[in-house]
Design a protein around this motif. Structure first.
Motif, mmCIF file in Angstrom:
data_model
loop_
_atom_site.group_PDB
_atom_site.id
_atom_site.type_symbol
_atom_site.label_atom_id
_atom_site.label_comp_id
_atom_site.label_asym_id
_atom_site.label_seq_id
_atom_site.Cartn_x
_atom_site.Cartn_y
_atom_site.Cartn_z
ATOM 1 N N LEU A 121 1.308 -1.840 0.019
ATOM 2 C CA LEU A 121 0.149 -0.116 -0.525
ATOM 3 C C LEU A 121 0.527 1.188 -0.297
ATOM 4 N N MET A 122 2.363 1.419 0.014
ATOM 5 C CA MET A 122 2.987 2.198 0.724
ATOM 6 C C MET A 122 3.347 3.045 -1.256
ATOM 7 N N ALA A 123 3.104 1.911 -2.244
ATOM 8 C CA ALA A 123 2.338 2.488 -4.147
ATOM 9 C C ALA A 123 1.233 3.352 -3.766
ATOM 10 N N GLU A 124 0.236 3.218 -2.889
ATOM 11 C CA GLU A 124 -0.691 3.552 -3.159
ATOM 12 C C GLU A 124 -1.257 4.767 -2.063
ATOM 13 N N ALA A 125 -0.206 6.015 -2.525
ATOM 14 C CA ALA A 125 -0.535 6.941 -1.058
ATOM 15 C C ALA A 125 -2.124 7.265 -0.920
ATOM 16 N N ASP A 126 -2.580 8.124 -1.872
ATOM 17 C CA ASP A 126 -3.971 8.591 -1.903
ATOM 18 C C ASP A 126 -5.234 7.464 -1.502
ATOM 19 N N LEU A 127 -4.852 6.478 -1.328
ATOM 20 C CA LEU A 127 -5.743 5.352 -0.927
ATOM 21 C C LEU A 127 -5.354 5.026 0.785
ATOM 22 N N VAL A 128 -3.834 5.175 1.175
ATOM 23 C CA VAL A 128 -3.987 4.667 2.181
ATOM 24 C C VAL A 128 -4.676 6.318 3.251
ATOM 25 N N ALA A 129 -4.218 7.160 3.031
ATOM 26 C CA ALA A 129 -4.948 8.405 3.095
ATOM 27 C C ALA A 129 -6.330 8.827 3.532
ATOM 28 N N GLU A 130 -7.005 8.026 2.263
ATOM 29 C CA GLU A 130 -8.402 7.827 2.096
ATOM 30 C C GLU A 130 -8.907 7.286 3.200
ATOM 31 N N CYS A 131 -8.195 5.767 3.873
ATOM 32 C CA CYS A 131 -8.229 4.897 4.975
ATOM 33 C C CYS A 131 -8.178 5.063 6.494
ATOM 34 N N ILE A 132 -7.381 6.446 6.058
ATOM 35 C CA ILE A 132 -6.929 6.609 7.412
ATOM 36 C C ILE A 132 -7.909 7.951 8.285
ATOM 37 N N ALA A 133 -8.559 8.651 6.969
ATOM 38 C CA ALA A 133 -9.453 9.418 6.922
ATOM 39 C C ALA A 133 -10.649 8.790 6.706
ATOM 40 N N ALA A 134 -10.769 7.495 7.105
ATOM 41 C CA ALA A 134 -12.305 7.075 7.064
ATOM 42 C C ALA A 134 -12.152 6.043 8.561
ATOM 43 N N MET A 135 -11.013 5.828 9.133
ATOM 44 C CA MET A 135 -11.273 5.235 10.124
ATOM 45 C C MET A 135 -10.963 6.240 11.392
ATOM 46 N N GLN A 136 -10.549 7.702 11.154
ATOM 47 C CA GLN A 136 -10.661 8.805 12.003
ATOM 48 C C GLN A 136 -12.185 9.559 12.177
ATOM 49 N N GLN A 137 -12.807 9.360 11.444
ATOM 50 C CA GLN A 137 -14.084 9.656 11.052
ATOM 51 C C GLN A 137 -15.105 8.985 11.796
ATOM 52 N N ALA A 138 -14.501 7.385 11.702
ATOM 53 C CA ALA A 138 -15.417 6.184 12.476
ATOM 54 C C ALA A 138 -14.969 6.319 14.153
ATOM 55 N N THR A 139 -14.023 7.047 14.699
ATOM 56 C CA THR A 139 -13.505 6.687 15.765
ATOM 57 C C THR A 139 -12.748 7.962 16.322
ATOM 58 N N HIS A 140 -13.233 8.127 18.330
ATOM 59 C CA HIS A 140 -12.945 8.724 18.571
ATOM 60 C C HIS A 140 -11.095 8.514 19.640
ATOM 61 N N ILE A 141 -10.695 7.503 18.905
ATOM 62 C CA ILE A 141 -10.033 7.143 19.936
ATOM 63 C C ILE A 141 -8.792 7.602 19.000
ATOM 64 N N PRO A 142 -7.430 7.499 19.083
ATOM 65 C CA PRO A 142 -6.233 7.539 18.105
ATOM 66 C C PRO A 142 -5.882 6.673 17.273
#
Length: 339
Positions: free
Chosen positions: A117-138
């Motif tokens: 996934l390091m070759a797909e930075a935009d997809l990883v960013a999309e994943c991290i953003a979705a995870m952040q929106q779903a939870t209050h933990i770090p």
């Protein structure tokens, strides 16, 4: 918990953690590891989103309450699935959730998980953003310094900046590239050279990010040296093979007294009893404690008596404790008599 003397290291908010390791950082190992040091952060094995959503979620997510602080590491690349599992991690009581972008296994590559996934930075960013929106933990991320043809510092920096734009602040960086074409997962843990300087540079150039270093770290002194350059240190195989290192690292937190190995085993006996009553085979439990007496008199016999099916009951474990205690006493007596 004992008060932390944070003057013992450069960074006042440092963190030491035990890396997520498949088949090793199970809840049984984590219970054991916690007895050495109340402050270190423990990680689960990597758990795929599919295993949680479509499998036995409780089997993958349950842990002992004594394990806190504990991080759930997820493997996956579907933003919605990762968001669902991140919310489940929060509901289960985890302190943090981490995305794996570092595992070089062929099996996970085929499912678009891990270092590929390091070759797909935009997809990883999309994943991290979705995870952040779903939870209050770090929400944090663990990644390599590069893969295959993507080996330069500048390419890693682009990856980090792309992910950091989501608001993610905590990056655990394995200071080796992963050669996904040509090296086995085992070789990818040892063959590519360590480039600690790249991780140090990342912290220097992105001081607002929390940078934790991982890869080949084996001693107290190495850990202390890294903490002069980065915010945290993640220790992998050494924490498993020589778990007493975790106790020695208590000095960084201002802990005055190291735990006694035999006291730790006295705490493990009732835990073993509980787990065996739940149906856990004793071999599943004893494999995590083989390194307890690493480099001490009787360590080899300790390992032999508890591995290979030699320990068939708790009485065998208790006998192994008595045997190594006697071996260590004989060594102490010999040294004293020959001084």
């Amino acid at each position: 918990m004992p008060e932390i003397n944070k003057d013992s290291v450069i960074n006042k908010n440092f963190r030491i953690s035990v890396a997520p390791m498949m088949d090793w950082t199970t809840k049984d190992y984590r219970y054991f590891a916690r007895l050495f040091n109340p402050h270190i952060t423990l990680y689960t094995e990597m758990v795929t989103t599919g295993a949680i959503i479509y499998g036995d979620a409780a089997r993958h997510l349950n842990y002992n309450q004594q394990e806190h602080p504990i991080v759930l590491q997820l493997g996956g690349s579907n933003p919605q699935d990762l968001a669902t599992c991140s919310k489940m991690a929060e509901d289960w009581g985890y302190d943090e959730v981490n995305l794996n972008v570092g595992c070089p296994s062929d099996r996970v590559q085929n499912n678009k998980i891990g270092a590929c996934l390091m070759a797909e930075a935009d997809l990883v960013a999309e994943c991290i953003a979705a995870m952040q929106q779903a939870t209050h933990i770090p929400v944090t991320i663990k990644h390599r310094i590069g893969i295959d043809d993507m080996q330069s510092y500048e390419e890693m920096l682009h990856f980090v900046d792309t992910v950091a734009a989501t608001g993610c602040k905590h990056f655990v960086v394995h200071a080796r590239i992963a050669l996904l074409q040509g090296l086995s997962p085992k070789e990818n843990r040892d063959v590519p050279p360590l480039r600690y300087e790249d991780v140090y540079r990342l912290k220097q150039e992105r001081p607002d990010l929390y940078i934790e270093i991982n890869g080949g770290i084996k001693t107290f002194e190495e850990t202390k040296t890294h903490l002069q350059h980065v915010d945290g240190v993640m220790i992998g195989r050494e924490a498993y093979h020589n778990p007493y290192l975790l106790a020695e690292l208590g000095e960084l937190y201002g802990l005055d007294t190291l735990p006694n190995r035999f006291d730790i085993m006295q705490q493990m006996i009732p835990y073993f009893e509980q787990r065996m009553a739940e149906g856990a085979p004793i071999s599943i439990l004893t494999r995590h404690i083989l390194g307890l007496f690493q480099n001490l008199p009787g360590a080899r016999k300790w390992r032999q008596s508890l591995s290979g099916g030699n320990a068939k009951s708790l009485n065998d474990v208790k006998a192994a404790i008595e045997n190594i205690q006697a071996a260590m006493q004989r060594t102490e007596d010999y040294i004293r008599e020959n001084q």
